[in-house]
Design a protein around this motif. Structure first.
Motif, mmCIF file in Angstrom:
data_model
loop_
_atom_site.group_PDB
_atom_site.id
_atom_site.type_symbol
_atom_site.label_atom_id
_atom_site.label_comp_id
_atom_site.label_asym_id
_atom_site.label_seq_id
_atom_site.Cartn_x
_atom_site.Cartn_y
_atom_site.Cartn_z
ATOM 1 N N ALA A 295 0.831 -1.208 0.000
ATOM 2 C CA ALA A 295 0.000 0.000 0.000
ATOM 3 C C ALA A 295 0.864 1.257 0.000
ATOM 4 O O ALA A 295 0.574 2.230 -0.700
ATOM 5 N N VAL A 296 1.946 1.240 0.781
ATOM 6 C CA VAL A 296 2.841 2.392 0.812
ATOM 7 C C VAL A 296 3.498 2.589 -0.553
ATOM 8 O O VAL A 296 3.573 3.708 -1.082
ATOM 9 N N GLY A 297 3.990 1.488 -1.153
ATOM 10 C CA GLY A 297 4.596 1.600 -2.471
ATOM 11 C C GLY A 297 3.614 2.085 -3.528
ATOM 12 O O GLY A 297 3.959 2.882 -4.397
ATOM 13 N N MET A 298 2.370 1.617 -3.451
ATOM 14 C CA MET A 298 1.349 2.061 -4.396
ATOM 15 C C MET A 298 1.057 3.550 -4.232
ATOM 16 O O MET A 298 0.888 4.274 -5.217
ATOM 17 N N ALA A 299 0.961 3.998 -2.979
ATOM 18 C CA ALA A 299 0.684 5.420 -2.745
ATOM 19 C C ALA A 299 1.771 6.277 -3.384
ATOM 20 O O ALA A 299 1.486 7.316 -3.995
ATOM 21 N N ARG A 300 3.021 5.855 -3.260
ATOM 22 C CA ARG A 300 4.134 6.596 -3.866
ATOM 23 C C ARG A 300 4.021 6.599 -5.387
ATOM 24 O O ARG A 300 4.177 7.637 -6.036
ATOM 25 N N ARG A 301 3.760 5.422 -5.980
ATOM 26 C CA ARG A 301 3.673 5.346 -7.444
ATOM 27 C C ARG A 301 2.471 6.128 -7.965
ATOM 28 O O ARG A 301 2.558 6.797 -9.007
ATOM 29 N N LEU A 302 1.350 6.055 -7.287
ATOM 30 C CA LEU A 302 0.175 6.797 -7.725
ATOM 31 C C LEU A 302 0.433 8.301 -7.673
ATOM 32 O O LEU A 302 -0.018 9.052 -8.545
ATOM 33 N N GLN A 303 1.167 8.740 -6.671
ATOM 34 C CA GLN A 303 1.563 10.154 -6.601
ATOM 35 C C GLN A 303 2.441 10.524 -7.786
ATOM 36 O O GLN A 303 2.168 11.489 -8.510
ATOM 37 N N ASP A 304 3.506 9.763 -7.974
ATOM 38 C CA ASP A 304 4.548 10.132 -8.924
ATOM 39 C C ASP A 304 4.128 9.923 -10.373
ATOM 40 O O ASP A 304 4.414 10.756 -11.241
ATOM 41 N N ARG A 305 3.463 8.807 -10.660
ATOM 42 C CA ARG A 305 3.179 8.438 -12.042
ATOM 43 C C ARG A 305 1.870 9.039 -12.551
ATOM 44 O O ARG A 305 1.778 9.463 -13.708
ATOM 45 N N TYR A 306 0.855 9.082 -11.698
ATOM 46 C CA TYR A 306 -0.473 9.445 -12.170
ATOM 47 C C TYR A 306 -1.053 10.700 -11.523
ATOM 48 O O TYR A 306 -2.157 11.116 -11.884
ATOM 49 N N GLY A 307 -0.361 11.296 -10.584
ATOM 50 C CA GLY A 307 -0.905 12.467 -9.912
ATOM 51 C C GLY A 307 -2.154 12.153 -9.115
ATOM 52 O O GLY A 307 -2.996 13.031 -8.892
ATOM 53 N N LEU A 308 -2.280 10.902 -8.677
ATOM 54 C CA LEU A 308 -3.428 10.477 -7.882
ATOM 55 C C LEU A 308 -2.987 10.417 -6.419
ATOM 56 O O LEU A 308 -2.179 9.563 -6.039
ATOM 57 N N TYR A 309 -3.491 11.330 -5.619
ATOM 58 C CA TYR A 309 -3.101 11.412 -4.218
ATOM 59 C C TYR A 309 -4.188 10.768 -3.363
ATOM 60 O O TYR A 309 -5.275 11.328 -3.204
ATOM 61 N N VAL A 310 -3.898 9.580 -2.829
ATOM 62 C CA VAL A 310 -4.897 8.908 -2.004
ATOM 63 C C VAL A 310 -5.082 9.680 -0.707
ATOM 64 O O VAL A 310 -4.166 10.347 -0.214
ATOM 65 N N VAL A 509 9.907 5.629 2.908
ATOM 66 C CA VAL A 509 9.035 6.000 1.804
ATOM 67 C C VAL A 509 7.702 6.512 2.343
ATOM 68 O O VAL A 509 7.133 7.474 1.825
ATOM 69 N N LEU A 510 7.193 5.873 3.401
ATOM 70 C CA LEU A 510 5.962 6.358 4.014
ATOM 71 C C LEU A 510 6.151 7.785 4.518
ATOM 72 O O LEU A 510 5.269 8.644 4.338
ATOM 73 N N ALA A 511 7.290 8.048 5.130
ATOM 74 C CA ALA A 511 7.560 9.408 5.599
ATOM 75 C C ALA A 511 7.600 10.390 4.430
ATOM 76 O O ALA A 511 7.070 11.510 4.516
ATOM 77 N N ASP A 512 8.202 9.981 3.307
ATOM 78 C CA ASP A 512 8.253 10.852 2.133
ATOM 79 C C ASP A 512 6.857 11.134 1.583
ATOM 80 O O ASP A 512 6.542 12.264 1.203
ATOM 81 N N VAL A 513 6.025 10.083 1.524
ATOM 82 C CA VAL A 513 4.678 10.244 0.974
ATOM 83 C C VAL A 513 3.868 11.221 1.817
ATOM 84 O O VAL A 513 3.167 12.096 1.289
ATOM 85 N N ILE A 514 3.972 11.097 3.133
ATOM 86 C CA ILE A 514 3.261 12.022 4.025
ATOM 87 C C ILE A 514 3.863 13.418 3.931
ATOM 88 O O ILE A 514 3.153 14.428 3.941
ATOM 89 N N GLY A 515 5.189 13.478 3.832
ATOM 90 C CA GLY A 515 5.843 14.781 3.747
ATOM 91 C C GLY A 515 5.454 15.549 2.508
ATOM 92 O O GLY A 515 5.322 16.781 2.535
#
Length: 600
Positions: A295-310, A509-515
């Protein structure tokens, strides 16, 4: 949920009380083998690790991959049609009318042919009212029943369009502001049957004795704790699990890696959100055990690749940093972090000698302070620890674990989860489950089959039987393929990346996604009796995220009187549902303080 390769380490770790010899339990993978999926792209590896399972060669030679018989011939293009049904059930005395869709979502890349067909079961509540739904909630169904809809429902976007039965024209979830939650299990090689049939789907398989034993017979009933009351749900099977499979001419092994699996899982979410017009609704990802890393890896990829912020991550029995749960020589931290869970399990079985553990929470606070203080300091001294100090630590460990003091001494003050599971009730001839230390089984060797965690065994049969009946009878999905609830092939073929030293750790990575997205919130849940990912090891990781204090408030951590699969306990599931309901629907009231005590 994983049982692969357990026989080897269990046999090697057998306690020999009669001889007085207690081998040291330092198996590097012992608890990890039972976890759900670990999926993370290689860009997120701060320290990679190789395959986290012990291969039982003799078992593999006996053809242990019989659960992988859904492999589709490379030239096959036959894919069953999606099934769409409507149902009504009662939740907290009120009817809920919903649509269920069981089928495949083809994932295409550069070629015209799909690279994979991902099986999913999605639930959309039709009578959500304030959630912006325009559907007519008339169904005429009794609670628990289902009405299969004609192929014309696939043309619902445009009522004048002729009916289409192909999967490329899905039934849209037209509620633009109702939350939607995507659920993944792990393995690697685990389907979503565990969360689907055991946790928060609209139907639930029944267990006995608060989830600690098999029921008299396999049963399925309405789940009053379903999260469908407050969020639409999508349960997803990764490639090679459930009914999901690679596309024509595509080797499925290419998806058996941390990077490719995360990519295609994120692709699924992006495509589903697009086809069902859910870009503006709150989106959540839920994972269990290794599925939390996915889930953490998906959140990062969705942010970076698709601009989808869960909007949020729901992490059940987290496994974000394997260094805190790997009992390896020289890695002392897991022994200290596991101790409070040993105490909770010993108290449950009445094995604490002082009898002072009636107030479990207060006892665990005392044990936790000692574990991270005197105990960890003693372990750090290694052989320089003086004999009197060693005897004092051993006495305290015996008091907090219920184990014999001489066993603690023989193991140099280091008791791994396998040693504890074998040792606590060995005078009674019983062994504990690792996923749930409340579960026990006779300590009987099984020479013809790999060792199976008893706490996995009691849920495996009921969950799989319930799903196989439910998907075909109530959901109307027609296929003769066996449902691969656990794939040995995927697990044993898994590519963990190029690095093979150190421990996998996705916590940064979780810290980066939240940051990057300070709106992103995390709800984490742990069970007191989980010997696979002990609750203190999970809490330790969250407390060590590199986040400023204001963003640390985005994380809510809760503990429950349950094991690794929190939902097997009726009371724990009820409390978990209430906590997640608050997290999803009233974020300002979700707790927000890491380590805040539970309202158990």
């Amino acid at each position: 949920m994983e049982r692969i390769g357990m026989m080897e380490w269990w046999n090697n770790g057998t306690l020999r009380r009669a001889s007085g010899a207690y081998p040291s339990f330092h198996c590097p993978v012992l608890a990890l083998l039972l976890l759900s999926v670990l999926v993370l792209p290689t860009w997120a590896l701060s320290a990679a690790v190789g395959p986290l399972h012990v291969r039982d060669a003799s078992a593999a030679q006996r053809g242990r991959e019989v659960r992988d018989t859904t492999a589709v011939p490379r030239g096959s293009v036959a894919v069953p049609e999606d099934s769409v049904t409507e149902h009504t059930m009662l939740v907290r005395g009120r009817p809920i009318h919903y649509r269920a869709t069981a089928g495949f979502l083809p994932i295409q890349r550069d070629s015209e042919q799909p690279v994979a067909h991902i099986f999913f079961v999605a639930y959309e509540r039709l009578d959500a009212g304030d959630a912006g739904n325009a559907s007519n909630p008339q169904s005429g169904n009794s609670a628990g029943g289902g009405r299969q809809l004609p192929g014309a429902v696939a043309a619902i976007r445009n009522p004048t369009t002729p009916p289409k039965a192909d999967a490329s024209c899905p039934v849209p979830f037209r509620q633009s502001n109702r939350p939607i939650t995507f659920a993944f299990n792990g393995g690697p090689g685990a389907s979503a049957v565990w969360l689907h049939m055991g946790a928060f789907g609209p139907k639930r398989a029944i267990l006995a004795n608060d989830g600690t034993s098999l029921p008299p017979s396999n049963q399925l009933r309405d789940n009053e704790q379903t999260w469908l009351e407050f969020t639409d749900l999508v349960f997803v099977d990764p490639v090679g699990t459930g009914f999901s499979h690679a596309g024509p001419g595509v080797e499925p092994e290419q998806f058996y890696s941390v990077q490719k699996d995360t990519e295609i899982a994120a692709d699924f979410v992006r495509l589903f959100v697009t086809q069902h017009e859910r870009w503006l609704c709150p989106q959540f990802l839920v994972g269990e055990s290794y599925g939390t890393a996915r889930a953490v890896g998906m959140a990062r990829r969705l942010q970076d690749r698709y601009g989808l912020y869960v909007n949020g991550l729901i992490l059940l029995s987290s496994a974000l940093n394997l260094g805190v749960i790997s009992f390896d020589p020289g890695n002392d931290l897991p022994y200290a972090l596991s101790l409070p869970s040993y105490t909770a399990v010993a108290q449950y079985h009445g094995q604490l000698r002082d009898g002072s553990a009636s107030d479990l929470e207060r006892t665990l606070q005392r044990v936790q302070a000692w574990a991270l203080g005197d105990y960890l300091a003693a372990l750090a001294q290694g052989r320089s620890l003086s004999p009197p100090q060693s005897r004092e630590i051993a006495k305290k460990l015996a008091e907090y674990t219920g184990l014999p003091e001489d066993m603690v001494v023989q193991n140099r003050l280091r008791i791994g989860s396998a040693g504890f599971a074998q040792g606590l009730l060995s005078p009674e001839g019983r062994v504990l489950g690792l996923l749930d230390g409340r579960v026990t089984a006779p300590s009987v060797p099984l020479p013809r089959r790999p060792w199976i965690d008893p706490s996995l065994f009691i849920v495996e049969g009921p969950f799989v039987a319930a799903f196989n009946s439910y998907v075909r009878t109530q959901l109307g999905f027609k296929t003769d393929r066996p449902y691969i609830f656990l794939s040995d092939k995927a697990n044993e073929s898994w590519n963990w990346g190029s690095g093979r030293q150190g421990y996998f750790n996705i916590a940064p990575v979780l810290a980066d996604v939240i940051g990057l997205d300070n709106r992103l919130r995390v709800f984490a849940a742990a069970g007191y009796y989980d010997l696979t990912t002990p609750y203190l090891s999970q809490e330790y990781v969250f407390h060590h995220l590199d986040l400023p204090s204001d963003l640390a408030q985005n994380i809510t951590f809760r503990r429950y009187h349950a094991g690794h699969q929190i939902y097997t306990s009726e009371d724990a599931l009820r409390q978990l549902t209430e906590d997640v309901r608050t997290f999803v629907t009233a974020p300002g009231q979700a707790g927000g303080r890491l380590g805040a005590p539970n309202a158990d």
